[in-house]
Design an enzyme around this catalytic site. Sequence first.
Site, PDB file in Angstrom:
ATOM      1  CG  ASP A  45     -79.449   2.712 -54.179  1.00  0.00           C
ATOM      2  OD1 ASP A  45     -80.149   1.971 -53.469  1.00  0.00           O
ATOM      3  OD2 ASP A  45     -78.202   2.686 -54.185  1.00  0.00           O
ATOM      4  CG  ASN A 126     -79.969   9.618 -51.753  1.00  0.00           C
ATOM      5  OD1 ASN A 126     -80.024   8.859 -50.791  1.00  0.00           O
ATOM      6  ND2 ASN A 126     -79.723   9.206 -52.981  1.00  0.00           N
ATOM      7  CD  GLU A 127     -78.140  13.795 -53.018  1.00  0.00           C
ATOM      8  OE1 GLU A 127     -79.094  13.729 -53.836  1.00  0.00           O
ATOM      9  OE2 GLU A 127     -77.409  12.837 -52.802  1.00  0.00           O
ATOM     10  NE  ARG A 152     -65.637  32.845 -57.090  1.00  0.00           N
ATOM     11  CZ  ARG A 152     -64.704  33.451 -57.780  1.00  0.00           C
ATOM     12  NH1 ARG A 152     -63.841  34.228 -57.166  1.00  0.00           N
ATOM     13  NH2 ARG A 152     -64.636  33.318 -59.065  1.00  0.00           N
ATOM     14  CG  ASP A 154     -67.746  23.580 -59.000  1.00  0.00           C
ATOM     15  OD1 ASP A 154     -67.356  24.722 -59.304  1.00  0.00           O
ATOM     16  OD2 ASP A 154     -67.288  22.537 -59.512  1.00  0.00           O
ATOM     17  CB  SER A 162     -80.276   6.844 -45.664  1.00  0.00           C
ATOM     18  OG  SER A 162     -81.221   7.803 -46.070  1.00  0.00           O
ATOM     19  CB  THR A 165     -73.740   5.806 -48.487  1.00  0.00           C
ATOM     20  OG1 THR A 165     -75.163   5.778 -48.651  1.00  0.00           O
ATOM     21  CG2 THR A 165     -73.405   5.386 -47.068  1.00  0.00           C
ATOM     22  CB  ALA A 166     -75.825   9.067 -52.342  1.00  0.00           C
ATOM     23  CG  ASN A 168     -71.958  13.414 -47.618  1.00  0.00           C
ATOM     24  OD1 ASN A 168     -71.596  14.540 -47.317  1.00  0.00           O
ATOM     25  ND2 ASN A 168     -71.621  12.349 -46.903  1.00  0.00           N
TER      26      ASN A 168
HETATM   27  P1  NAD Z   1     -78.672   6.824 -60.273  1.00  0.00           P
HETATM   28  O1  NAD Z   1     -79.844   6.002 -59.895  1.00  0.00           O
HETATM   29  O2  NAD Z   1     -77.861   6.479 -61.441  1.00  0.00           O
HETATM   30  O3  NAD Z   1     -77.770   6.939 -58.979  1.00  0.00           O
HETATM   31  C1  NAD Z   1     -76.448   7.254 -59.100  1.00  0.00           C
HETATM   32  C2  NAD Z   1     -75.665   6.310 -58.195  1.00  0.00           C
HETATM   33  O4  NAD Z   1     -75.877   6.694 -56.861  1.00  0.00           O
HETATM   34  C3  NAD Z   1     -76.069   4.823 -58.312  1.00  0.00           C
HETATM   35  O5  NAD Z   1     -74.897   4.058 -58.349  1.00  0.00           O
HETATM   36  C4  NAD Z   1     -76.842   4.583 -57.029  1.00  0.00           C
HETATM   37  O6  NAD Z   1     -76.756   3.233 -56.568  1.00  0.00           O
HETATM   38  C5  NAD Z   1     -76.114   5.518 -56.089  1.00  0.00           C
HETATM   39  N1  NAD Z   1     -76.915   5.889 -54.914  1.00  0.00           N
HETATM   40  C6  NAD Z   1     -78.113   6.498 -54.875  1.00  0.00           C
HETATM   41  N2  NAD Z   1     -78.505   6.653 -53.610  1.00  0.00           N
HETATM   42  C7  NAD Z   1     -77.530   6.127 -52.841  1.00  0.00           C
HETATM   43  C8  NAD Z   1     -77.324   6.005 -51.459  1.00  0.00           C
HETATM   44  N3  NAD Z   1     -78.205   6.496 -50.597  1.00  0.00           N
HETATM   45  N4  NAD Z   1     -76.169   5.435 -51.017  1.00  0.00           N
HETATM   46  C9  NAD Z   1     -75.244   4.970 -51.869  1.00  0.00           C
HETATM   47  N5  NAD Z   1     -75.357   5.061 -53.197  1.00  0.00           N
HETATM   48  C10 NAD Z   1     -76.493   5.630 -53.672  1.00  0.00           C
HETATM   49  O7  NAD Z   1     -79.054   8.324 -60.512  1.00  0.00           O
HETATM   50  P2  NAD Z   1     -80.340   9.069 -60.082  1.00  0.00           P
HETATM   51  O8  NAD Z   1     -81.521   8.248 -60.266  1.00  0.00           O
HETATM   52  O9  NAD Z   1     -80.281  10.393 -60.755  1.00  0.00           O
HETATM   53  O10 NAD Z   1     -80.039   9.225 -58.524  1.00  0.00           O
HETATM   54  C11 NAD Z   1     -79.802  10.439 -57.971  1.00  0.00           C
HETATM   55  C12 NAD Z   1     -78.748  10.243 -56.939  1.00  0.00           C
HETATM   56  O11 NAD Z   1     -77.487  10.075 -57.576  1.00  0.00           O
HETATM   57  C13 NAD Z   1     -78.615  11.489 -56.092  1.00  0.00           C
HETATM   58  O12 NAD Z   1     -79.463  11.459 -54.996  1.00  0.00           O
HETATM   59  C14 NAD Z   1     -77.146  11.496 -55.730  1.00  0.00           C
HETATM   60  O13 NAD Z   1     -76.917  11.012 -54.406  1.00  0.00           O
HETATM   61  C15 NAD Z   1     -76.491  10.547 -56.706  1.00  0.00           C
HETATM   62  N6  NAD Z   1     -75.461  11.316 -57.403  1.00  0.00           N
HETATM   63  C16 NAD Z   1     -74.175  11.047 -57.099  1.00  0.00           C
HETATM   64  C17 NAD Z   1     -73.171  11.803 -57.669  1.00  0.00           C
HETATM   65  C18 NAD Z   1     -71.763  11.499 -57.303  1.00  0.00           C
HETATM   66  O14 NAD Z   1     -71.542  10.607 -56.473  1.00  0.00           O
HETATM   67  N7  NAD Z   1     -70.804  12.221 -57.861  1.00  0.00           N
HETATM   68  C19 NAD Z   1     -73.461  12.820 -58.577  1.00  0.00           C
HETATM   69  C20 NAD Z   1     -74.800  13.059 -58.849  1.00  0.00           C
HETATM   70  C21 NAD Z   1     -75.804  12.303 -58.248  1.00  0.00           C
END
Ligand code: NAD
Length: 273
Positions: A45, A126-127, A152, A154, A162, A165-166, A168
Amino acid sequence: MRYFVQTRSDSVSKELTDKFHRLAAERGLQCDEQTPEIVVSIGGDGTMLHAFHRYIERLDEIAFVGIHTGHLGFYADWQATELEDLVDLMSGVKKSDLLSPRIVKYPLVELEIHTDSGVRKYLALNEFTVRGIDGTIVAQIDINDQLFEMFRGDGICVSTPSGSTAYNKSLGGAMLHPSIEALQLAEIASINNRVYRTLGSSLILPNHHHCDIYPRNEQRLLLTVDHLSVPLGNLHYVRCSVAKQKVSFARYRPYPFWNRVRRAFIGYENTED
Ligand code: NAD
Protein backbone atom coordinates in the site's frame (compact mmCIF):
# COMPACT_ATOMS: atom_id res chain seq x y z
CA MET A 1 -1.96 2.03 -23.99
CA ARG A 2 0.63 3.95 -22.01
CA TYR A 3 1.59 2.70 -18.56
CA PHE A 4 4.19 3.27 -15.88
CA VAL A 5 5.30 1.03 -13.01
CA GLN A 6 6.00 2.44 -9.56
CA THR A 7 7.98 -0.18 -7.69
CA ARG A 8 9.51 -0.86 -4.30
CA SER A 9 13.23 -1.42 -3.86
CA ASP A 10 13.12 -5.04 -2.63
CA SER A 11 14.30 -7.83 -4.93
CA VAL A 12 10.86 -9.51 -5.29
CA SER A 13 9.24 -6.25 -6.43
CA LYS A 14 12.12 -5.51 -8.81
CA GLU A 15 11.92 -8.98 -10.34
CA LEU A 16 8.18 -8.65 -10.81
CA THR A 17 8.61 -5.22 -12.37
CA ASP A 18 11.07 -6.63 -14.94
CA LYS A 19 8.58 -9.39 -15.73
CA PHE A 20 5.76 -6.84 -16.07
CA HIS A 21 7.77 -4.75 -18.57
CA ARG A 22 8.65 -7.86 -20.59
CA LEU A 23 5.05 -9.11 -20.77
CA ALA A 24 3.75 -5.61 -21.48
CA ALA A 25 6.21 -5.11 -24.38
CA GLU A 26 5.21 -8.48 -25.86
CA ARG A 27 1.58 -7.31 -25.82
CA GLY A 28 2.23 -3.89 -27.30
CA LEU A 29 1.83 -1.76 -24.17
CA GLN A 30 4.01 1.32 -24.10
CA CYS A 31 5.97 2.35 -21.02
CA ASP A 32 5.67 6.14 -20.59
CA GLU A 33 6.84 7.76 -17.39
CA GLN A 34 5.65 11.28 -18.30
CA THR A 35 2.10 10.71 -19.54
CA PRO A 36 0.91 7.25 -18.47
CA GLU A 37 -2.78 6.33 -18.61
CA ILE A 38 -2.40 3.48 -16.11
CA VAL A 39 0.09 3.51 -13.23
CA VAL A 40 0.81 0.06 -11.83
CA SER A 41 2.15 -0.01 -8.30
CA ILE A 42 4.21 -3.11 -7.43
CA GLY A 43 4.96 -3.53 -3.73
CA GLY A 44 2.51 -2.68 -0.93
CA ASP A 45 0.00 0.00 0.00
CA GLY A 46 2.94 2.31 0.74
CA THR A 47 4.07 1.93 -2.90
CA MET A 48 0.61 3.03 -4.04
CA LEU A 49 0.88 6.09 -1.78
CA HIS A 50 4.20 6.93 -3.50
CA ALA A 51 2.61 6.45 -6.94
CA PHE A 52 -0.33 8.67 -6.02
CA HIS A 53 1.90 11.54 -4.84
CA ARG A 54 4.23 11.18 -7.81
CA TYR A 55 1.34 11.73 -10.23
CA ILE A 56 -0.74 14.07 -8.08
CA GLU A 57 -0.75 16.73 -10.82
CA ARG A 58 -2.24 14.28 -13.33
CA LEU A 59 -4.94 12.53 -11.28
CA ASP A 60 -7.64 13.32 -13.85
CA GLU A 61 -5.75 11.48 -16.58
CA ILE A 62 -4.51 8.42 -14.67
CA ALA A 63 -6.01 5.26 -13.19
CA PHE A 64 -4.04 3.20 -10.67
CA VAL A 65 -3.67 -0.56 -10.27
CA GLY A 66 -1.85 -2.25 -7.37
CA ILE A 67 0.04 -5.55 -7.22
CA HIS A 68 1.22 -6.72 -3.81
CA THR A 69 4.46 -8.55 -3.27
CA GLY A 70 4.02 -9.01 0.47
CA HIS A 71 0.69 -9.53 2.19
CA LEU A 72 -2.61 -8.42 0.73
CA GLY A 73 -3.00 -4.67 0.67
CA PHE A 74 -5.97 -2.37 0.33
CA TYR A 75 -4.79 -0.62 -2.77
CA ALA A 76 -2.53 -3.47 -3.85
CA ASP A 77 -5.08 -6.17 -4.57
CA TRP A 78 -3.49 -8.22 -7.36
CA GLN A 79 -1.19 -11.05 -6.36
CA ALA A 80 2.24 -11.63 -7.90
CA THR A 81 0.97 -14.93 -9.36
CA GLU A 82 -1.74 -13.03 -11.29
CA LEU A 83 0.67 -10.71 -13.08
CA GLU A 84 0.27 -12.29 -16.53
CA ASP A 85 -3.54 -12.24 -16.22
CA LEU A 86 -3.42 -8.55 -15.39
CA VAL A 87 -1.20 -7.69 -18.40
CA ASP A 88 -3.50 -9.76 -20.64
CA LEU A 89 -6.52 -7.83 -19.38
CA MET A 90 -4.74 -4.47 -19.66
CA SER A 91 -3.71 -5.13 -23.24
CA GLY A 92 -7.05 -6.62 -24.25
CA VAL A 93 -5.49 -10.04 -25.06
CA LYS A 94 -7.94 -11.40 -22.51
CA LYS A 95 -11.43 -9.97 -22.19
CA SER A 96 -12.66 -9.04 -18.72
CA ASP A 97 -16.19 -9.77 -17.44
CA LEU A 98 -16.34 -6.06 -16.74
CA LEU A 99 -16.46 -3.31 -19.32
CA SER A 100 -12.70 -3.29 -19.22
CA PRO A 101 -11.44 -1.55 -17.23
CA ARG A 102 -14.13 -0.23 -14.92
CA ILE A 103 -12.89 2.98 -13.36
CA VAL A 104 -13.82 3.48 -9.71
CA LYS A 105 -13.27 6.87 -8.16
CA TYR A 106 -12.48 7.36 -4.48
CA PRO A 107 -12.74 10.62 -2.49
CA LEU A 108 -9.65 12.46 -1.24
CA VAL A 109 -9.06 14.91 1.59
CA GLU A 110 -7.84 18.39 0.72
CA LEU A 111 -5.94 20.35 3.32
CA GLU A 112 -4.91 23.96 3.29
CA ILE A 113 -2.02 24.87 5.52
CA HIS A 114 -2.17 28.52 6.55
CA THR A 115 1.20 29.81 7.76
CA ASP A 116 3.03 33.15 8.00
CA SER A 117 4.30 32.61 4.48
CA GLY A 118 0.92 31.93 2.85
CA VAL A 119 -1.32 28.99 2.06
CA ARG A 120 -0.21 25.62 0.76
CA LYS A 121 -2.60 22.93 -0.46
CA TYR A 122 -2.19 19.17 -0.28
CA LEU A 123 -4.25 16.12 -1.17
CA ALA A 124 -4.26 12.97 0.95
CA LEU A 125 -5.14 9.50 -0.28
CA ASN A 126 -5.19 7.94 3.21
CA GLU A 127 -5.06 10.71 5.77
CA PHE A 128 -3.23 13.63 7.25
CA THR A 129 -2.24 13.91 10.90
CA VAL A 130 -1.24 16.79 13.15
CA ARG A 131 0.81 15.61 16.11
CA GLY A 132 3.09 17.08 18.73
CA ILE A 133 6.85 16.66 18.52
CA ASP A 134 7.46 17.32 22.21
CA GLY A 135 4.34 15.77 23.69
CA THR A 136 0.65 16.49 23.68
CA ILE A 137 -0.81 19.32 21.64
CA VAL A 138 -3.61 21.75 22.33
CA ALA A 139 -5.84 22.75 19.44
CA GLN A 140 -9.19 24.34 18.84
CA ILE A 141 -11.37 22.42 16.43
CA ASP A 142 -13.95 24.40 14.46
CA ILE A 143 -16.56 22.89 12.20
CA ASN A 144 -17.98 25.18 9.52
CA ASP A 145 -16.41 28.21 11.26
CA GLN A 146 -18.03 27.45 14.62
CA LEU A 147 -16.11 26.32 17.69
CA PHE A 148 -16.69 22.61 18.16
CA GLU A 149 -14.22 21.52 20.86
CA MET A 150 -10.88 22.21 22.56
CA PHE A 151 -8.59 19.25 21.97
CA ARG A 152 -5.69 18.19 24.11
CA GLY A 153 -3.88 14.97 23.36
CA ASP A 154 -1.39 13.35 21.02
CA GLY A 155 -2.99 14.64 17.83
CA ILE A 156 -5.69 14.52 15.20
CA CYS A 157 -6.05 12.20 12.23
CA VAL A 158 -8.27 13.16 9.29
CA SER A 159 -8.83 10.34 6.85
CA THR A 160 -10.46 9.62 3.52
CA PRO A 161 -12.93 6.72 3.16
CA SER A 162 -10.26 4.49 1.57
CA GLY A 163 -7.82 5.58 4.28
CA SER A 164 -10.36 4.74 6.99
CA THR A 165 -8.96 1.20 7.03
CA ALA A 166 -5.42 2.45 7.74
CA TYR A 167 -4.29 4.67 10.65
CA ASN A 168 -7.88 5.70 11.36
CA LYS A 169 -8.80 2.10 12.10
CA SER A 170 -6.03 1.81 14.70
CA LEU A 171 -7.55 4.86 16.39
CA GLY A 172 -10.96 3.21 16.69
CA GLY A 173 -12.48 5.12 13.77
CA ALA A 174 -15.23 3.65 11.62
CA MET A 175 -14.61 2.13 8.23
CA LEU A 176 -16.28 4.12 5.51
CA HIS A 177 -17.24 2.80 2.11
CA PRO A 178 -15.43 4.90 -0.55
CA SER A 179 -18.70 5.65 -2.34
CA ILE A 180 -19.47 7.95 0.61
CA GLU A 181 -18.03 11.39 -0.05
CA ALA A 182 -16.89 12.28 3.43
CA LEU A 183 -13.90 12.75 5.69
CA GLN A 184 -13.36 11.33 9.14
CA LEU A 185 -11.74 13.09 12.05
CA ALA A 186 -10.34 10.77 14.71
CA GLU A 187 -8.65 11.72 17.95
CA ILE A 188 -5.20 10.42 18.81
CA ALA A 189 -5.25 9.83 22.57
CA SER A 190 -7.28 12.81 23.77
CA ILE A 191 -7.08 13.93 27.38
CA ASN A 192 -10.44 14.86 28.85
CA ASN A 193 -10.92 17.02 31.92
CA ARG A 194 -12.86 20.17 32.85
CA VAL A 195 -10.87 22.41 30.52
CA TYR A 196 -10.38 20.16 27.55
CA ARG A 197 -13.40 18.19 26.55
CA THR A 198 -13.72 16.36 23.30
CA LEU A 199 -16.37 14.17 21.79
CA GLY A 200 -14.28 11.04 22.31
CA SER A 201 -15.52 9.32 19.20
CA SER A 202 -14.63 9.99 15.58
CA LEU A 203 -16.63 12.43 13.47
CA ILE A 204 -17.70 12.00 9.87
CA LEU A 205 -18.22 15.17 7.85
CA PRO A 206 -20.04 15.33 4.51
CA ASN A 207 -18.46 16.87 1.44
CA HIS A 208 -19.99 20.33 1.85
CA HIS A 209 -18.55 20.83 5.37
CA HIS A 210 -15.10 21.94 6.43
CA CYS A 211 -13.09 21.65 9.60
CA ASP A 212 -10.34 23.94 10.91
CA ILE A 213 -7.64 22.92 13.37
CA TYR A 214 -6.07 25.88 15.24
CA PRO A 215 -3.08 24.67 17.25
CA ARG A 216 -2.12 26.82 20.22
CA ASN A 217 1.01 28.87 19.53
CA GLU A 218 4.53 27.78 20.42
CA GLN A 219 4.06 24.07 19.99
CA ARG A 220 6.39 22.07 17.79
CA LEU A 221 4.13 20.17 15.42
CA LEU A 222 4.53 17.31 13.01
CA LEU A 223 2.18 17.28 10.04
CA THR A 224 2.02 14.16 7.91
CA VAL A 225 0.18 13.61 4.65
CA ASP A 226 0.03 9.86 3.97
CA HIS A 227 3.68 8.70 4.20
CA LEU A 228 5.08 12.23 3.87
CA SER A 229 6.16 14.70 6.55
CA VAL A 230 5.27 18.24 5.60
CA PRO A 231 7.56 21.09 6.66
CA LEU A 232 5.76 23.65 8.80
CA GLY A 233 6.65 27.27 9.35
CA ASN A 234 4.63 29.28 11.79
CA LEU A 235 1.30 27.46 11.45
CA HIS A 236 -1.91 29.43 11.97
CA TYR A 237 -4.40 26.72 11.14
CA VAL A 238 -5.16 23.76 8.91
CA ARG A 239 -8.43 23.68 6.98
CA CYS A 240 -9.67 20.38 5.64
CA SER A 241 -12.56 19.29 3.47
CA VAL A 242 -13.45 16.60 0.97
CA ALA A 243 -11.49 17.43 -2.19
CA LYS A 244 -13.20 18.18 -5.48
CA GLN A 245 -10.72 15.88 -7.19
CA LYS A 246 -10.88 12.11 -6.85
CA VAL A 247 -8.43 9.29 -7.44
CA SER A 248 -9.25 6.65 -10.07
CA PHE A 249 -8.55 2.95 -9.84
CA ALA A 250 -8.82 0.64 -12.84
CA ARG A 251 -10.72 -2.53 -12.01
CA TYR A 252 -10.23 -5.44 -14.38
CA ARG A 253 -12.28 -7.73 -12.16
CA PRO A 254 -14.78 -7.18 -9.37
CA TYR A 255 -13.30 -6.83 -5.89
CA PRO A 256 -15.89 -5.30 -3.56
CA PHE A 257 -14.60 -3.09 -0.76
CA TRP A 258 -16.19 -5.19 1.99
CA ASN A 259 -14.48 -8.31 0.61
CA ARG A 260 -11.16 -6.51 1.01
CA VAL A 261 -12.07 -5.53 4.56
CA ARG A 262 -13.07 -9.06 5.43
CA ARG A 263 -9.95 -10.54 3.85
CA ALA A 264 -7.57 -8.09 5.48
CA PHE A 265 -9.02 -7.96 8.97
CA ILE A 266 -11.17 -11.02 9.51
CA GLY A 267 -9.33 -13.42 7.29
CA TYR A 268 -12.10 -15.62 5.93
CA GLU A 269 -11.52 -16.59 2.36
CA ASN A 270 -14.47 -16.66 0.01
CA THR A 271 -14.22 -18.68 -3.16
CA GLU A 272 -16.39 -16.12 -4.98
CA ASP A 273 -13.77 -13.34 -4.53
P1 NAD B 1 3.63 1.18 5.32
O1 NAD B 1 3.61 1.04 3.85
O2 NAD B 1 4.47 0.31 6.15
O3 NAD B 1 2.12 1.11 5.79
C1 NAD B 1 1.82 0.78 7.08
C2 NAD B 1 0.69 -0.24 7.05
O4 NAD B 1 -0.50 0.43 6.70
C3 NAD B 1 0.88 -1.38 6.03
O5 NAD B 1 0.52 -2.58 6.66
C4 NAD B 1 -0.10 -1.02 4.93
O6 NAD B 1 -0.61 -2.16 4.24
C5 NAD B 1 -1.19 -0.36 5.74
N1 NAD B 1 -2.04 0.53 4.94
C6 NAD B 1 -1.68 1.61 4.21
N2 NAD B 1 -2.75 2.14 3.62
C7 NAD B 1 -3.80 1.39 3.99
C8 NAD B 1 -5.18 1.44 3.74
N3 NAD B 1 -5.70 2.41 3.01
N4 NAD B 1 -5.99 0.50 4.32
C9 NAD B 1 -5.49 -0.47 5.10
N5 NAD B 1 -4.19 -0.58 5.40
C10 NAD B 1 -3.36 0.34 4.84
O7 NAD B 1 4.02 2.62 5.78
P2 NAD B 1 4.05 3.92 4.95
O8 NAD B 1 4.57 3.69 3.61
O9 NAD B 1 4.71 4.94 5.80
O10 NAD B 1 2.48 4.20 4.86
C11 NAD B 1 1.92 5.26 5.49
C12 NAD B 1 0.60 4.81 6.01
O11 NAD B 1 0.80 3.99 7.16
C13 NAD B 1 -0.20 6.00 6.49
O12 NAD B 1 -0.97 6.54 5.48
C14 NAD B 1 -1.01 5.42 7.63
O13 NAD B 1 -2.35 5.13 7.25
C15 NAD B 1 -0.32 4.12 7.99
N6 NAD B 1 0.04 4.21 9.40
C16 NAD B 1 -0.67 3.46 10.27
C17 NAD B 1 -0.42 3.58 11.62
C18 NAD B 1 -1.22 2.75 12.56
O14 NAD B 1 -2.11 2.02 12.10
N7 NAD B 1 -0.97 2.86 13.86
C19 NAD B 1 0.57 4.43 12.11
C20 NAD B 1 1.26 5.19 11.17
C21 NAD B 1 0.98 5.08 9.81
